[in-house]
Design an enzyme around this catalytic site. Structure first.
Site, short mmCIF file in Angstrom:
data_model
loop_
_atom_site.label_atom_id
_atom_site.label_comp_id
_atom_site.label_asym_id
_atom_site.label_seq_id
_atom_site.Cartn_x
_atom_site.Cartn_y
_atom_site.Cartn_z
N THR A 23 0.86 -1.19 0.00
CA THR A 23 0.00 0.00 0.00
C THR A 23 0.89 1.24 0.00
O THR A 23 2.08 1.14 -0.25
CB THR A 23 -1.00 -0.04 1.18
OG1 THR A 23 -1.92 1.03 1.05
CG2 THR A 23 -0.31 0.04 2.53
N ASN A 24 0.33 2.41 0.24
CA ASN A 24 1.13 3.64 0.25
C ASN A 24 0.55 4.63 1.25
O ASN A 24 -0.43 4.34 1.93
CB ASN A 24 1.21 4.23 -1.16
CG ASN A 24 -0.16 4.54 -1.71
OD1 ASN A 24 -0.85 5.43 -1.20
ND2 ASN A 24 -0.59 3.80 -2.72
N ARG A 25 1.17 5.82 1.32
CA ARG A 25 0.82 6.78 2.39
C ARG A 25 -0.42 7.62 2.11
O ARG A 25 -0.77 8.48 2.91
CB ARG A 25 1.98 7.76 2.58
CG ARG A 25 3.23 7.16 3.18
CD ARG A 25 4.27 8.27 3.27
NE ARG A 25 5.58 7.78 3.60
CZ ARG A 25 6.00 7.57 4.84
NH1 ARG A 25 5.19 7.81 5.85
NH2 ARG A 25 7.21 7.13 5.08
#
Ligand code: C5P
Length: 404
Positions: free
Chosen positions: A206-208
């Protein structure tokens, strides 16, 4: 477009009165006609002259001045919305009890227009059981309470009770008015948030991204009367308004949910931070430390949602008129990358911003560069995401004016 809509802005005694001056201007920026009424205590903080100069209209200050005697009734009948901002604990108590002892409360009783209040007071006053009861009473009568925020208060203390952000008050007012704007009835599809690509039942890539920018665009467009469909990846945030919300996890789900709407979309805003890759064969069981091959992670490319949506929309009826907007989160050479993306992905606009662990993500301020197929690039910010959303909506006007 219909006649100009009228807001009666009731200002009561709080140090936040000075912010109501800016609020009056921001409402006028939205082509609303603003009539101000002030309580006696409000007039001790700021003189009526300030509001008179800003709005170009005499301020209603008393039930008993000769020229204003029946003005409150007239104004009450006239107004399309009543907005009490700032609303002090005292004004809230008087409204809740149906008093008619000054211009504001008398107008509130004589009008059938929607009533909104934007409270501002010390934390203890806001949390006091008397105020809680009064606020619940008002809510039960359908009054819209624009919740105060947390932060520095006039007393020097910090806590709940801060006057809501001007932008939020303007949005709530527009929503109450159901303002007819160039966005009214426009179908807007927004992708937002991160994606989560499972590796096994408990882990994933995933990412921020938090989705805050896309959610702000969705809320702002809803307030302008658009039919908004928000396809949102996994995030703790939620839209505040009644947009159509589709919560998804993976890029494939985000694409599928978006494809169900895209053919009808007048405007597409792809703000999601989509994982470029996903694990090629996610494990059905949790991967063990000892599992063979745990030192390599075979990946495959995800679909490019924006490119797919743009191509599909352009091919569908009315496709040439659709406005397609991409985002470019970059760590360097902002404009160059954004321009390249315009062409690559078939967009009319790209909203570019610099990102890193400490910037660009989350509910804090952001700074964008709007790059368009025609015309020069336009920077905006740093500003709150709600404010950036308004800027973007002003620029990304739907190509076809759908006003009735
Ligand atoms: O290629 P890049 O990821 O930098 O492009 C960003 C833009 O493309 C954003 O608008 C993003 O929402 C969109 N995008 C997408 N699907 C992907 C990758 C990016 O819709 N798989």
């Amino acid at each position: 477009m219909g006649a100009t809509q009228r807001v009666l802005l009731g200002v009561s005694g709080s140090i936040a009165v000075y912010k109501a001056a800016d609020l009056a201007r921001r409402l006028m920026d939205r082509d609303l006609d603003v009539q101000v009424a002030m309580t006696h205590s409000a007039q001790r903080f700021v003189t009526p002259l300030t509001f008179r100069a800003l709005t170009g209209r005499p301020v209603l200050t008393s039930l008993w001045s000769e020229s204003q005697e029946i003005e409150h009734v007239e104004r009450g009948y006239d107004a399309d919305v009543l907005l009490m901002a700032p609303a002090s604990a005292n004004l809230i108590a008087r409204l809740a009890n149906g008093l008619a002892d000054d211009v504001l409360t008398t107008t509130a009783l004589s009008s059938q227009a929607p009533l909104l209040i934007a409270p501002a007071m010390e934390t203890n006053m806001w949390l006091h059981p008397a105020t809680r009861t009064n606020v619940s009473t008002l809510k039960s009568r359908g009054v819209v309470v624009i919740e105060p925020t947390s932060g520095a208060l006039a007393s020097g203390r910090s806590g709940l009770g801060r006057f809501p952000e001007t932008q939020d008050i303007v949005q709530a007012t527009l929503a109450a008015l159901g303002t007819r704007s160039s966005w009214s009835g426009v179908v807007l599809l927004v992708t937002a948030g991160p994606t989560f690509e499972p590796l096994d039942p408990v882990r994933g890539l995933t990412n921020r991204s938090t989705g805050a920018m896309g959610i702000a665009i969705a809320d702002a467009a809803h307030a302008r009367g658009a039919e908004v469909h928000l396809v949102l990846g996994p995030t703790a945030l939620s839209p505040r308004s009644g947009v159509h919300l589709y919560r998804v996890e993976t890029a494939a789900e985000m694409l599928a949910a978006s494809e169900a709407i895209v053919d009808r979309a007048d405007v597409i805003v792809a703000s999601a931070a989509v994982s470029d890759f996903r694990p090629a064969s996610p494990s059905v069981q949790k991967v063990k430390k000892t599992s063979a091959g745990a030192d390599t992670l075979p990946l495959e490319l995800n679909p490019d949602i924006l490119t797919a949506l743009a191509a599909r929309r352009r091919a569908a009826p009315g496709g040439a008129r659709a406005t397609i907007v991409g985002f470019a989160a970059e760590t360097s050479a902002l404009e160059k990358h954004a321009k390249a993306k315009l062409a690559q992905k078939g967009c009319d606009f790209v909203v570019a911003n610099l990102v890193g662990p400490d910037r660009g993500f989350g509910p804090q301020e952001t700074e964008v560069l709007l790059v368009s197929k025609q015309g020069p690039s336009e920077p905006h910010g740093p500003a709150r995401k709600a404010e950036v959303a308004e800027f973007l909506l002003d620029r990304l006007r739907p190509k076809e004016d759908k006003r009735s």
